[in-house]
Each structure stands twice: as structure tokens, then as C-alpha cells.
Design a protein around this motif. Structure first.
Motif, PDB file in Angstrom:
ATOM      1  N   GLY A 262       0.810  -1.200   0.000  1.00  0.00           N
ATOM      2  CA  GLY A 262       0.000   0.000   0.000  1.00  0.00           C
ATOM      3  C   GLY A 262       0.849   1.257   0.000  1.00  0.00           C
ATOM      4  N   ASP A 263       0.351   2.260  -0.726  1.00  0.00           N
ATOM      5  CA  ASP A 263       0.901   3.614  -0.782  1.00  0.00           C
ATOM      6  C   ASP A 263       2.004   3.780  -1.834  1.00  0.00           C
ATOM      7  OD1 ASP A 263      -0.896   4.354   1.218  1.00  0.00           O
ATOM      8  OD2 ASP A 263       0.482   3.735   2.778  1.00  0.00           O
ATOM      9  N   THR A 264       2.152   5.037  -2.234  1.00  0.00           N
ATOM     10  CA  THR A 264       3.072   5.357  -3.332  1.00  0.00           C
ATOM     11  C   THR A 264       3.879   6.614  -3.008  1.00  0.00           C
ATOM     12  OG1 THR A 264       1.207   6.499  -4.400  1.00  0.00           O
ATOM     13  CG2 THR A 264       1.708   4.266  -5.165  1.00  0.00           C
ATOM     14  N   LEU A 265       4.381   6.702  -1.788  1.00  0.00           N
ATOM     15  CA  LEU A 265       5.263   7.814  -1.444  1.00  0.00           C
ATOM     16  C   LEU A 265       6.590   7.650  -2.196  1.00  0.00           C
ATOM     17  CD1 LEU A 265       4.702   8.234   2.405  1.00  0.00           C
ATOM     18  CD2 LEU A 265       3.398   9.180   0.493  1.00  0.00           C
ATOM     19  N   PRO A 266       7.363   8.721  -2.351  1.00  0.00           N
ATOM     20  CA  PRO A 266       8.600   8.652  -3.151  1.00  0.00           C
ATOM     21  C   PRO A 266       9.521   7.474  -2.830  1.00  0.00           C
ATOM     22  CG  PRO A 266       8.110  10.921  -2.668  1.00  0.00           C
ATOM     23  CD  PRO A 266       7.085  10.112  -1.927  1.00  0.00           C
ATOM     24  N   PRO A 267       9.815   7.160  -1.551  1.00  0.00           N
ATOM     25  CA  PRO A 267      10.695   6.010  -1.294  1.00  0.00           C
ATOM     26  C   PRO A 267      10.097   4.683  -1.775  1.00  0.00           C
ATOM     27  CG  PRO A 267      10.478   7.371   0.677  1.00  0.00           C
ATOM     28  CD  PRO A 267       9.437   7.834  -0.286  1.00  0.00           C
ATOM     29  N   GLN A 268       8.764   4.618  -1.777  1.00  0.00           N
ATOM     30  CA  GLN A 268       8.104   3.394  -2.213  1.00  0.00           C
ATOM     31  C   GLN A 268       8.164   3.236  -3.729  1.00  0.00           C
ATOM     32  OE1 GLN A 268       4.508   4.611   0.200  1.00  0.00           O
ATOM     33  NE2 GLN A 268       4.549   2.428   0.687  1.00  0.00           N
ATOM     34  N   ILE A 269       8.038   4.348  -4.423  1.00  0.00           N
ATOM     35  CA  ILE A 269       8.172   4.304  -5.878  1.00  0.00           C
ATOM     36  C   ILE A 269       9.601   3.905  -6.262  1.00  0.00           C
ATOM     37  CG2 ILE A 269       8.175   5.715  -7.969  1.00  0.00           C
ATOM     38  CD1 ILE A 269       5.407   4.880  -7.019  1.00  0.00           C
ATOM     39  N   GLU A 270      10.578   4.396  -5.510  1.00  0.00           N
ATOM     40  CA  GLU A 270      11.972   4.010  -5.777  1.00  0.00           C
ATOM     41  C   GLU A 270      12.171   2.515  -5.519  1.00  0.00           C
ATOM     42  OE1 GLU A 270      14.291   5.894  -7.254  1.00  0.00           O
ATOM     43  OE2 GLU A 270      12.598   7.279  -7.437  1.00  0.00           O
ATOM     44  N   ALA A 271      11.525   1.999  -4.490  1.00  0.00           N
ATOM     45  CA  ALA A 271      11.608   0.561  -4.204  1.00  0.00           C
ATOM     46  C   ALA A 271      10.995  -0.244  -5.344  1.00  0.00           C
ATOM     47  CB  ALA A 271      10.901   0.245  -2.890  1.00  0.00           C
ATOM     48  N   LEU A 272       9.889   0.238  -5.874  1.00  0.00           N
ATOM     49  CA  LEU A 272       9.243  -0.431  -7.001  1.00  0.00           C
ATOM     50  C   LEU A 272      10.152  -0.427  -8.224  1.00  0.00           C
ATOM     51  CD1 LEU A 272       6.673  -1.725  -8.228  1.00  0.00           C
ATOM     52  CD2 LEU A 272       5.863   0.591  -8.724  1.00  0.00           C
ATOM     53  N   LYS A 273      10.763   0.703  -8.504  1.00  0.00           N
ATOM     54  CA  LYS A 273      11.678   0.804  -9.649  1.00  0.00           C
ATOM     55  C   LYS A 273      12.868  -0.127  -9.490  1.00  0.00           C
ATOM     56  CE  LYS A 273      10.666   5.624 -10.890  1.00  0.00           C
ATOM     57  NZ  LYS A 273      11.204   7.013 -10.977  1.00  0.00           N
ATOM     58  N   ALA A 274      13.280  -0.339  -8.241  1.00  0.00           N
ATOM     59  CA  ALA A 274      14.433  -1.203  -7.976  1.00  0.00           C
ATOM     60  C   ALA A 274      14.057  -2.680  -7.920  1.00  0.00           C
ATOM     61  CB  ALA A 274      15.084  -0.790  -6.654  1.00  0.00           C
ATOM     62  N   GLY A 275      12.805  -2.983  -8.137  1.00  0.00           N
ATOM     63  CA  GLY A 275      12.373  -4.384  -8.132  1.00  0.00           C
ATOM     64  C   GLY A 275      12.159  -4.956  -6.743  1.00  0.00           C
ATOM     65  N   ARG A 276      12.040  -4.079  -5.742  1.00  0.00           N
ATOM     66  CA  ARG A 276      11.862  -4.546  -4.364  1.00  0.00           C
ATOM     67  C   ARG A 276      10.389  -4.710  -3.991  1.00  0.00           C
ATOM     68  NH1 ARG A 276      16.739  -4.731  -2.067  1.00  0.00           N
ATOM     69  NH2 ARG A 276      18.411  -3.518  -3.040  1.00  0.00           N
ATOM     70  N   SER A 277       9.532  -4.430  -4.933  1.00  0.00           N
ATOM     71  CA  SER A 277       8.114  -4.780  -4.865  1.00  0.00           C
ATOM     72  C   SER A 277       7.640  -4.917  -6.303  1.00  0.00           C
ATOM     73  CB  SER A 277       7.299  -3.724  -4.117  1.00  0.00           C
ATOM     74  OG  SER A 277       7.190  -2.538  -4.873  1.00  0.00           O
ATOM     75  N   HIS A 278       6.460  -5.491  -6.469  1.00  0.00           N
ATOM     76  CA  HIS A 278       5.926  -5.675  -7.818  1.00  0.00           C
ATOM     77  C   HIS A 278       4.754  -4.743  -8.104  1.00  0.00           C
ATOM     78  CE1 HIS A 278       8.008  -9.481  -6.865  1.00  0.00           C
ATOM     79  NE2 HIS A 278       8.354  -9.441  -8.134  1.00  0.00           N
ATOM     80  N   VAL A 279       4.031  -4.381  -7.058  1.00  0.00           N
ATOM     81  CA  VAL A 279       2.862  -3.515  -7.209  1.00  0.00           C
ATOM     82  C   VAL A 279       2.750  -2.601  -5.986  1.00  0.00           C
ATOM     83  CG1 VAL A 279       0.348  -3.403  -7.453  1.00  0.00           C
ATOM     84  CG2 VAL A 279       1.611  -5.289  -8.525  1.00  0.00           C
ATOM     85  N   GLN A 280       2.423  -1.336  -6.233  1.00  0.00           N
ATOM     86  CA  GLN A 280       2.115  -0.379  -5.170  1.00  0.00           C
ATOM     87  C   GLN A 280       0.751   0.228  -5.491  1.00  0.00           C
ATOM     88  OE1 GLN A 280       5.691  -0.945  -3.090  1.00  0.00           O
ATOM     89  NE2 GLN A 280       4.133   0.531  -2.468  1.00  0.00           N
ATOM     90  N   VAL A 281      -0.196   0.064  -4.599  1.00  0.00           N
ATOM     91  CA  VAL A 281      -1.509   0.683  -4.769  1.00  0.00           C
ATOM     92  C   VAL A 281      -1.564   1.881  -3.829  1.00  0.00           C
ATOM     93  CG1 VAL A 281      -4.004   0.387  -4.655  1.00  0.00           C
ATOM     94  CG2 VAL A 281      -2.555  -1.517  -5.400  1.00  0.00           C
TER      95      VAL A 281
END
Length: 327
Positions: A262-281
Motif C-alpha cells: 500500500g501507498d506510493t510515497l517517493p521512497p516506495q516508488i523508488e523501491a518499485l523501480k528497484a524491483g523490491r516490490s511488484h505492485v504499489q496501490v
């Protein structure tokens, strides 16, 4: 000289009167230690900047720690005694505990909820709810899991406080959608999905605990298929989250282990870009903080306000990460 002093005193008196007449629109969040809520504060401050002469001021507050449920209730209790407070928007950490206070106090001013709601049985205590459709958010988690793991698998859900209505609603949406039926309290093989022993885990909104829970779960369950952060807690500490996911990066890359969060704050988007998650809602906390004061003013003025106002979701994947956030 005396005339000058008298004039200065008069100006001071008038300024003080104007200040005293300014009414407070309070936003009370679960904890000031959570960067998600800081986005609500930024929205609140933008409203202040745009409405400097409105006679109202948005005031953002909450307990120092998101784990301090009684502290949040005490803050609301104190605000209800202040003559300058004209309305309150609350994100209740412990929904039943907050409802108990509101029933006992029977506030004369409008009370609404923001980000997290009271239970359906206590909905009469607030005028409206402004925020995320949390059940739908949980549904979205499940839909992406079904896409990435069509045969199902072993799963762990990470939740917040036991009595947090918004997080529990997300978990219900996730379980119901994966199971294909309503009212599922635990996944026990429905459509191939099974919650592992020891899960769900409850973070109590503590970032360090959230990361430790993830690390422990990955170590104890090397064949885990999916981990769902129903809120973004662990990702709010980017370095710790990077270390935790570092131990399973090969599985994340191969999509043997799926992480949705859950959530899409800047650090979370960076984690997504780095492949550390697959989906952020993602929710829209800035919008919540920006809209809440205007909704409170409408309530004060007796205008018609819908009982529920949803602020929408942003669905981010590794494929659309550069364009997924609503502007």
C-alpha cells in the motif's frame, strides 16, 4: 508618546481579537512519526496558504507515535474542550476506542473522519468520511496477486493495529477477492491461496517492527509465494527495507515471491523501480489534507455533504511506474 503607545496597544488588541475570532479546523492523525500523514499535513498547509483570510485555520496534530492509541483519543478529547475549535477530522487508530469517546462527549461541533473511518455501527458519530475506499484497495492487491500468481500459493498479510478499521477493511478486500467469496476471515486453500502459520502479522504502525516481521517471515518460510503490505510501513524506512528485500532479491526478480504494498510515497516508488516490490496501490493523502478543511467548513455552514467522499487510488506496477501517479 502616550498617543503612540495607545495606538500600538489598540493595534495589538485588534490583532488579538482577529486572532481570537479565527476558528480552528483540526486534523488529528494516528501519529506524527508516519511520513504518510505528513502528506496530509502538506495538504492542510496548502489550504491555509490559499485561505489566509477565510476566518479559519487548518491545524494538523496527532500523538508523537502511531502506536499511541490512547494518546490520539486524549488529543481529540482536549480539542473538544477548546472554544476555538470549530470542527475536527480524525484518522482513528483504534476505531472502537475513538467511538467510545465520541459517544460519551456527544460533540456539539461537526466531527468527520479522514483516511481511516469508524466502524459501520459507529458511523452515526461522524458527519462524513473523506479518504480511500479501503475495501477496494484490498481488492486491487488481490487482483494483481491473481494476475501474477494465477494458481495461488502461500501468503502472508501484514496489517497495522488490530483495531484499525481502514487496514482491516483492506485485508477483507484481499481475502474475499482471492477466495472468491465474502466474509473470509482466513485463507485456508480457497482458489489455491493459504495464509501461512504466524500470519497475519500486526505492525502496530511501527516501521522497525514491520521490517523485522518481513525478515523473520522470509527466513522462516523460504517457499513463500506472496507477501502483502496492507499499509506501507516497512517501506517508510528505505535502508531497512532494502536490507530485508535484499535477502530475497533473486526470488523477487524471478517472481517466485511477489510483494504488493500500500501507498506510493517517493521512497516506495523508488523501491518499485528497484524491483523490491511488484505492485504499489497508492492512496492520495495530500488530497485528503487539502480537501478536509473545505469539507469541515461546509459542515459548519450546514451545507449538504455526502456521507462518504472517496479520493481515489493510484495503481503502480514495474511496467507503468513512471506514469502511474495522478497529477
Amino acid at each position: 508618546m502616550k498617543i503612540g503607545l495607545l495606538a500600538a496597544a489598540l493595534v495589538g488588541f485588534l490583532d488579538g481579537t482577529a486572532l481570537a475570532q479565527e476558528k480552528t479546523l483540526a486534523i488529528v492523525v494516528k501519529g506524527l512519526d508516519n511520513p504518510f500523514f505528513e502528506q496530509i499535513n502538506l495538504g492542510c498547509q496548502k489550504w491555509n496558504n490559499e485561505n489566509a483570510n477565510s476566518g479559519y485555520k487548518c491545524f494538523y496534530t496527532g500523538p508523537a507515535s502511531s502506536a499511541d492509541e490512547t494518546g490520539e483519543v486524549q488529543i481529540v478529547d482536549d480539542l473538544l474542550t477548546r472554544p476555538d475549535v470549530a470542527a475536527i477530522a480524525i484518522s482513528p487508530s483504534n476505531a472502537p476506542l475513538m467511538a467510545k469517546l465520541l459517544r460519551e462527549k456527544a460533540p456539539k461541533i461537526p466531527v468527520m473522519t479522514i483516511d481511516a473511518d469508524l466502524s459501520q455501527d459507529d458511523a452515526d458519530l461522524r458527519k462524513t468520511y473523506l479518504g480511500t475506499d479501503n475495501y477496494l484497495m484490498g481488492v486491487k492487491f488481490a487482483e494483481y496477486l491473481q494476475e501474477l500468481k494465477p494458481d495461488g500459493g502461500s501468503i502472508c498479510l501484514q496489517l497495522g493495529n488490530v483495531a484499525a478499521d481502514n487496514i482491516n477493511a483492506r485485508a477483507a478486500g484481499t481475502r474475499d477477492t482471492l477466495a472468491g467469496e465474502k466474509g473470509i476471515e482466513r485463507l485456508t486453500g480457497q482458489n489455491g491461496w493459504t495464509e501461512i502459520e504466524g500470519c497475519p502479522v500486526f505492525t502496530n504502525d511501527q516501521v522497525d517492527l514491520a521490517n523485522q516481521q518481513m525478515a523473520d517471515t522470509f527466513t522462516a518460510n523460504p517457499d513463500l509465494d506472496a507477501f502483502v503490505l496492507e499499509g506501507g510501513w516497512a517501506q517508510f524506512a528505505p535502508q531497512a527495507y532494502a536490507q530485508v528485500t535484499g535477502q530475497v532479491m533473486d526470488k523477487l526478480d524471478a517472481k517466485e515471491l511477489i510483494i504488493v504494498a500500500g501507498d506510493t510515497l517517493p521512497p516506495q516508488i523508488e523501491a518499485l523501480k528497484a524491483g523490491r516490490s511488484h505492485v504499489q496501490v497508492g492512496q492520495r493523502p495530500f488530497e485528503m489534507g487539502y480537501r478536509a478543511p473545505s469539507v469541515m467548513v461546509d459542515l459548519i455552514e450546514g451545507k449538504a455533504v455526502k456521507p462518504v467522499i472517496y479520493t481515489g487510488l493510484d495503481e503502480c506496477t514495474q511496467e507503468n511506474v513512471d506514469t502511474c501517479i495522478a497529477q
